[in-house]
Design an enzyme around this catalytic site. Structure first.
Site, PDB file in Angstrom:
ATOM      1  N   ASP A  78     -62.405 -57.406  64.786  1.00 51.78           N
ATOM      2  CA  ASP A  78     -61.712 -56.782  65.912  1.00 51.78           C
ATOM      3  C   ASP A  78     -60.577 -55.869  65.451  1.00 51.78           C
ATOM      4  OD1 ASP A  78     -60.500 -59.249  65.023  1.00 51.78           O
ATOM      5  OD2 ASP A  78     -59.228 -59.264  66.802  1.00 51.78           O
ATOM      6  N   GLU A 143     -59.042 -62.023  65.568  1.00 52.09           N
ATOM      7  CA  GLU A 143     -57.818 -62.271  64.790  1.00 52.09           C
ATOM      8  C   GLU A 143     -56.618 -61.650  65.475  1.00 52.09           C
ATOM      9  OE1 GLU A 143     -54.531 -61.670  62.010  1.00 52.09           O
ATOM     10  OE2 GLU A 143     -55.655 -60.091  63.010  1.00 52.09           O
ATOM     11  N   GLU A 171     -56.886 -60.624  54.448  1.00 51.39           N
ATOM     12  CA  GLU A 171     -56.149 -59.365  54.473  1.00 51.39           C
ATOM     13  C   GLU A 171     -54.692 -59.500  53.991  1.00 51.39           C
ATOM     14  OE1 GLU A 171     -55.389 -57.955  58.556  1.00 51.39           O
ATOM     15  OE2 GLU A 171     -55.770 -60.003  59.183  1.00 51.39           O
ATOM     16  N   HIS A 369     -51.928 -50.967  63.246  1.00 46.21           N
ATOM     17  CA  HIS A 369     -51.578 -50.981  64.675  1.00 46.21           C
ATOM     18  C   HIS A 369     -50.875 -49.689  65.123  1.00 46.21           C
ATOM     19  CE1 HIS A 369     -51.644 -55.697  64.893  1.00 46.21           C
ATOM     20  NE2 HIS A 369     -52.534 -55.206  64.060  1.00 46.21           N
TER      21      HIS A 369
END
Ligand code: ZN
Length: 397
Positions: A78, A143, A171, A369
């Site tokens: 995602d 996640e 990650e 993000h």
């Protein structure tokens, strides 16, 4: 450079074009894509579906010694939402610029890592390599919304236990400098909702025992603590934000009308406890602050994570010894840190397994993000070279 248009980059761009973006993700296209990958690799794929909308995909490459604990290469499918109007190129176009930048949501967080794992395994297999330990490439949902129906649930299943994981790699984060970042722990997330109750009445009076007087004390206590942590971080060059306890006042609510003293006022705090903070002591401190502020104060926890052991980076951890030696051979400099946010690694560490948070991206601005998230094709390709050595090292212990 010609390899910007080669199969390794093309495969990455193909995965980036799947808009597995929150909210309400349909993971079907990810499963289809990963099934194609497994077929190309000649490896078995399993789709674990406790919840049909939240599949966990596992591609397995069996090692020479399948009874040895395995290496779990984890990534999440995602990505976070986008504001397309703020992007230079459409966020799911995976546009490749003339100077080699690949723009897409997920290019850093973390579809790059997913395809780097796949390309590493493809390369090793092509070179006739067979590793000692079994490799499980795991692709999890959700996640970015806390992993509740993803890794947090998956680590509790029989299916996960059967993977017989010895080490997980998941990650990390991009690094703008020459260094690569390796994360070995995460802080504990506590979200506190503090409601102060008091005497209501007319706004023209000076009533005793009001909610406003109490909430002021509560906020002061939290902000004074925040100030001390801020100062500690600023004064010590060796500390990063992951090393201190962060406190933020994130919501304030209450009251109905300007001339009415409210019965209750609420403050919400996002607290991330540093890994060296004693949870019981911290809770006792918060309780004492609220007691000092007055009676009738309610403390609720929207989230209150248990303490999770960090992954030891020392001689007793054979995975770390092998990983570090391989990094030294590659001549890459690792900076070891506590992750400032939360990743799926905390659930893996939570069941007692070591986990390294590592995304091989140096000389790259931190754009996870953010608008215009991109990764340079050369950094991406170099990452495959790096994983080839690191994964070989930990899988051959
Ligand atoms: Zn991520």
């Amino acid at each position: 450079m010609s390899n910007w248009t080669g199969p390794e980059v093309n495969n990455f761009r193909k995965y980036l074009r799947i808009a597995s973006v929150h909210p309400d993700i349909n993971y079907d296209d990810c499963i289809t894509f990963l099934t194609e990958q497994a077929t190309e690799l000649g490896l078995p794929i399993k789709v674990h579906v406790d919840n049909p909308k939240k599949p966990v995909v596992i591609i397995t490459w069996e090692g020479k010694v399948p009874t040895s604990p395995s290496i779990l290469l984890n990534s999440h499918m995602d990505v976070v939402p986008v504001f397309p109007e703020s992007w230079t190129y459409p966020p799911f176009s995976a546009h490749l610029t003339e100077d080699g930048k690949i723009y897409a949501r997920g290019s850093q967080d973390m579809k790059c890592v997913a395809i780097q794992y796949i390309e590493t395994v493809r390369r090793l297999k092509k070179n006739g390599v067979r590793l000692n330990r079994t490799i499980h490439m795991c692709f999890v949902p959700d996640e970015e919304v806390g992993g509740v129906d993803g890794m947090r649930a998956f680590v509790q299943t029989e299916e996960f236990k059967k993977l017989n994981v010895g080490l997980a790699i998941d990650e990390g984060m991009a690094s703008p400098t020459d260094e690569f970042l390796l994360y070995y722990g995460e802080r504990s997330i506590w979200h506190l909702i503090i409601t102060c109750n008091g005497n209501p009445g007319h706004g023209s009076l000076i009533l005793p025992d009001t909610a406003g007087e109490k909430i002021r004390v509560v906020i002061d206590k939290f902000m004074d603590f925040r100030q001390k942590e801020k100062q500690r971080l600023e004064e010590n060059q060796n500390l990063t934000v992951g090393d201190v306890t962060t406190v933020n006042l994130t919501q304030l609510s209450g009251g109905v009308q300007t001339n009415v003293v409210p019965e209750s006022l609420t403050a919400v705090f996002d607290v991330r406890l540093a890994v060296d903070v004693n949870h019981a002591e911290f809770e006792a401190m918060v309780n004492s602050w609220c007691q000092e502020a007055g009676d009738n104060i309610k403390i609720e926890y929207e989230q209150k994570e248990d303490y999770v052991e960090i992954t030891q980076l020392n001689e007793n951890n054979a995975y770390w010894v092998a990983f570090k030696r391989a990094a030294d051979d590659l001549n890459i400099k690792l900076s070891t840190r506590i992750f400032p946010g939360g990743t799926d690694s905390r659930f893996i560490r939570g069941v007692g397994l070591p986990a390294f948070g590592f995304s091989p991206m140096n000389r790259t601005p931190v754009l996870l993000h953010d608008h215009d998230e991109y990764l340079h094709a050369d950094v991406y390709l170099k990452g495959i070279d790096i994983y080839e050595k690191l994964i070989t090292a930990v899988a051959n212990i």
